[in-house]
Design a protein around this motif. Structure first.
Motif, mmCIF file in Angstrom:
data_model
loop_
_atom_site.group_PDB
_atom_site.id
_atom_site.type_symbol
_atom_site.label_atom_id
_atom_site.label_comp_id
_atom_site.label_asym_id
_atom_site.label_seq_id
_atom_site.Cartn_x
_atom_site.Cartn_y
_atom_site.Cartn_z
ATOM 1 N N THR A 48 1.035 -1.729 0.132
ATOM 2 C CA THR A 48 -0.398 0.532 -0.136
ATOM 3 C C THR A 48 1.033 1.266 -0.084
ATOM 4 O O THR A 48 2.283 1.458 0.249
ATOM 5 C CB THR A 48 -1.191 -0.355 1.134
ATOM 6 N N ALA A 49 0.714 2.259 -0.533
ATOM 7 C CA ALA A 49 0.835 3.598 -0.136
ATOM 8 C C ALA A 49 -0.353 4.260 0.487
ATOM 9 O O ALA A 49 -1.013 4.575 0.793
ATOM 10 C CB ALA A 49 1.169 3.893 -1.607
ATOM 11 N N ILE A 50 0.774 5.818 1.218
ATOM 12 C CA ILE A 50 -0.117 6.762 1.916
ATOM 13 C C ILE A 50 0.110 7.718 0.998
ATOM 14 O O ILE A 50 0.708 8.760 0.921
ATOM 15 C CB ILE A 50 0.647 6.775 3.301
ATOM 16 N N HIS A 51 -1.266 8.378 1.123
ATOM 17 C CA HIS A 51 -1.041 10.152 0.088
ATOM 18 C C HIS A 51 -1.560 11.040 1.241
ATOM 19 O O HIS A 51 -2.576 10.442 1.914
ATOM 20 C CB HIS A 51 -1.914 9.643 -1.025
ATOM 21 N N ASP A 52 -1.018 11.531 0.716
ATOM 22 C CA ASP A 52 -1.492 12.636 2.349
ATOM 23 C C ASP A 52 -1.496 14.217 1.637
ATOM 24 O O ASP A 52 -0.879 14.470 0.183
ATOM 25 C CB ASP A 52 -0.267 12.969 3.140
ATOM 26 N N PHE A 53 -2.317 15.029 2.063
ATOM 27 C CA PHE A 53 -2.090 16.841 1.396
ATOM 28 C C PHE A 53 -1.646 17.467 2.417
ATOM 29 O O PHE A 53 -1.859 17.851 3.519
ATOM 30 C CB PHE A 53 -3.382 16.625 1.753
ATOM 31 N N GLU A 54 -0.219 17.896 1.773
ATOM 32 C CA GLU A 54 0.322 18.518 2.857
ATOM 33 C C GLU A 54 1.164 20.006 2.451
ATOM 34 O O GLU A 54 1.997 20.516 2.414
ATOM 35 C CB GLU A 54 1.960 17.490 2.392
ATOM 36 N N GLY A 55 -0.050 20.690 1.110
ATOM 37 C CA GLY A 55 0.150 22.287 1.374
ATOM 38 C C GLY A 55 0.089 22.009 -0.596
ATOM 39 O O GLY A 55 1.544 22.944 -1.025
ATOM 40 N N HIS A 56 1.077 20.519 -1.314
ATOM 41 C CA HIS A 56 1.335 21.446 -2.038
ATOM 42 C C HIS A 56 0.119 21.068 -3.690
ATOM 43 O O HIS A 56 -1.024 20.914 -3.068
ATOM 44 C CB HIS A 56 2.568 19.274 -2.498
ATOM 45 N N GLN A 57 0.856 20.939 -4.735
ATOM 46 C CA GLN A 57 -0.212 20.798 -5.891
ATOM 47 C C GLN A 57 -0.596 19.824 -5.986
ATOM 48 O O GLN A 57 -1.991 19.450 -6.427
ATOM 49 C CB GLN A 57 0.299 21.495 -7.301
ATOM 50 N N THR A 58 -0.210 19.276 -5.714
ATOM 51 C CA THR A 58 -1.011 18.068 -5.328
ATOM 52 C C THR A 58 -1.103 16.460 -4.310
ATOM 53 O O THR A 58 -0.129 17.251 -3.390
ATOM 54 C CB THR A 58 -0.302 16.397 -7.100
ATOM 55 N N TYR A 59 -0.857 15.533 -3.829
ATOM 56 C CA TYR A 59 -0.907 15.193 -2.983
ATOM 57 C C TYR A 59 0.455 14.708 -2.425
ATOM 58 O O TYR A 59 1.272 14.401 -3.950
ATOM 59 C CB TYR A 59 -1.542 13.757 -2.288
ATOM 60 N N THR A 60 1.440 13.628 -1.711
ATOM 61 C CA THR A 60 1.962 13.196 -1.835
ATOM 62 C C THR A 60 2.230 11.577 -1.637
ATOM 63 O O THR A 60 1.210 11.458 -0.841
ATOM 64 C CB THR A 60 3.409 13.866 -0.355
ATOM 65 N N ARG A 63 5.462 5.192 1.771
ATOM 66 C CA ARG A 63 5.383 3.308 0.991
ATOM 67 C C ARG A 63 3.982 2.522 2.399
ATOM 68 O O ARG A 63 4.278 3.421 4.370
ATOM 69 C CB ARG A 63 6.635 2.752 1.686
ATOM 70 N N GLY A 64 3.268 2.560 2.849
ATOM 71 C CA GLY A 64 1.965 2.394 3.348
ATOM 72 C C GLY A 64 2.593 0.823 4.045
ATOM 73 O O GLY A 64 3.648 0.329 3.727
ATOM 74 N N HIS A 65 1.963 0.027 5.018
ATOM 75 C CA HIS A 65 1.327 -1.291 5.343
ATOM 76 C C HIS A 65 1.372 -2.474 3.862
ATOM 77 O O HIS A 65 1.244 -1.904 2.896
ATOM 78 C CB HIS A 65 -0.023 -1.810 5.790
ATOM 79 N N ASN A 66 1.402 -3.801 4.195
ATOM 80 C CA ASN A 66 0.901 -4.284 3.607
ATOM 81 C C ASN A 66 -0.450 -5.092 3.848
ATOM 82 O O ASN A 66 -0.611 -4.955 5.058
ATOM 83 C CB ASN A 66 2.107 -5.529 3.557
ATOM 84 N N PHE A 67 -0.985 -5.518 2.645
ATOM 85 C CA PHE A 67 -2.197 -5.605 3.383
ATOM 86 C C PHE A 67 -1.996 -7.254 2.677
ATOM 87 O O PHE A 67 -2.342 -7.588 1.434
ATOM 88 C CB PHE A 67 -3.486 -4.735 2.243
ATOM 89 N N THR A 68 -2.927 -7.654 3.990
ATOM 90 C CA THR A 68 -3.404 -9.304 3.270
ATOM 91 C C THR A 68 -3.904 -9.540 3.006
ATOM 92 O O THR A 68 -5.244 -9.639 3.264
ATOM 93 C CB THR A 68 -2.819 -10.501 3.750
ATOM 94 N N LEU A 69 -4.405 -10.509 1.449
ATOM 95 C CA LEU A 69 -5.428 -10.734 0.633
ATOM 96 C C LEU A 69 -6.076 -11.974 1.305
ATOM 97 O O LEU A 69 -5.814 -13.140 2.230
ATOM 98 C CB LEU A 69 -5.277 -10.913 -0.820
ATOM 99 N N ASN A 70 -7.415 -11.559 2.016
ATOM 100 C CA ASN A 70 -8.130 -12.795 2.437
ATOM 101 C C ASN A 70 -8.685 -13.648 1.612
ATOM 102 O O ASN A 70 -9.480 -14.316 1.638
ATOM 103 C CB ASN A 70 -9.487 -12.599 3.468
ATOM 104 N N ALA A 71 -8.468 -13.310 0.435
ATOM 105 C CA ALA A 71 -10.060 -14.291 -0.588
ATOM 106 C C ALA A 71 -8.817 -14.278 -2.202
ATOM 107 O O ALA A 71 -8.104 -13.444 -2.399
ATOM 108 C CB ALA A 71 -11.253 -13.794 -1.169
ATOM 109 N N THR A 72 -8.738 -15.691 -2.882
ATOM 110 C CA THR A 72 -8.330 -15.966 -4.501
ATOM 111 C C THR A 72 -9.188 -14.777 -5.290
ATOM 112 O O THR A 72 -10.159 -15.739 -5.579
ATOM 113 C CB THR A 72 -7.862 -17.556 -4.352
ATOM 114 N N TYR A 73 -8.451 -14.223 -6.227
ATOM 115 C CA TYR A 73 -8.852 -13.763 -7.295
ATOM 116 C C TYR A 73 -9.307 -14.931 -8.101
ATOM 117 O O TYR A 73 -10.541 -13.858 -8.642
ATOM 118 C CB TYR A 73 -8.318 -12.498 -8.029
ATOM 119 N N ALA A 74 -8.921 -15.702 -8.810
ATOM 120 C CA ALA A 74 -9.549 -16.516 -9.848
ATOM 121 C C ALA A 74 -10.284 -17.631 -9.597
ATOM 122 O O ALA A 74 -10.639 -17.734 -8.006
ATOM 123 C CB ALA A 74 -7.671 -17.757 -9.532
ATOM 124 N N GLY A 75 -11.146 -16.705 -10.052
ATOM 125 C CA GLY A 75 -12.997 -18.038 -10.189
ATOM 126 C C GLY A 75 -13.366 -16.946 -9.299
ATOM 127 O O GLY A 75 -14.971 -17.061 -9.616
#
Length: 193
Positions: A48-60, A63-75
């Motif tokens: 994951t990525a952390i997007h923050d609003f710190e006064g720039h023209q766009t977000y900064t 690196r965020g956390h890892n998110f563990t998937l709880n299901a499988t995409y296939a099917g």
């Protein structure tokens, strides 16, 4: 309240708050939420990525956390779920190049099931060609894609959200209270003290 089965689709560098908070909130109110990513199985992770609003023209971006998937995409099929959630970050841009993901999004929309998308999530809706004529909010940098997909871009405050029929959209993670609240209404979820 009847438990709803909700599918959340993500990819690497999904926005941290936009996957973590909705996942936890929807579980908190009693729904079942499966989080999947193309090419990955239950137990694997997305970055994951952390997007923050710190006064720039766009977000900064950090690196965020890892998110563990709880299901499988296939099917995975829309028939097995009551609703779809698409978090933002950089993941929707990459996911929009996967035809199986676009077909899955189209199946949810064609079946009339609720679809929520936040921040860059509407990029996936635009790529799937399912928002023509709809009022859609998104992160302002996604405005052109929303308009080119034939939708009516809704400029709302960063903590606002828009509902148009089955679609619930918001511009960024500060909109969680607004879009999650609206999404629960579309789902028919009633929370009583």
């Amino acid at each position: 309240m009847a438990e709803k089965r909700i599918l959340m689709i993500a990819g690497d560098f999904v926005e941290d708050y936009e996957i973590m908070v909705p996942f936890q909130m929807l579980l908190l109110v009693g729904h079942k939420v499966d989080v999947v990513s193309p090419g990955k199985k239950a137990g694997e992770q997305v970055a994951t990525a952390i997007h923050d609003f710190e006064g720039h023209q766009t977000y900064t971006e950090k690196r965020g956390h890892n998110f563990t998937l709880n299901a499988t995409y296939a099917g995975v099929t829309a028939d097995a779920y009551d609703a779809l959630v698409i978090p933002g970050g950089r993941a929707p841009e990459q996911l929009s190049t996967d035809e199986s993901v676009l077909d899955l999004v189209r199946a949810f929309v064609e079946s009339g099931k609720p679809v929520a998308a936040v921040c860059h999530g509407p990029q996936l809706l635009a790529a799937a060609g399912v928002i023509k004529g709809k009022k859609i909010s998104a992160y302002p940098a996604c405005r052109a894609e929303v308009l080119l997909a034939g939708a009516e871009y809704q400029s709302v405050p960063m903590d606002g959200a828009v509902t148009d029929g089955q679609f619930v959209t918001g511009p960024a993670w500060p909109a969680h209270p607004a879009w999650i609240g609206q999404f629960l209404k579309v789902l028919g979820t009633q929370i009583t003290p």
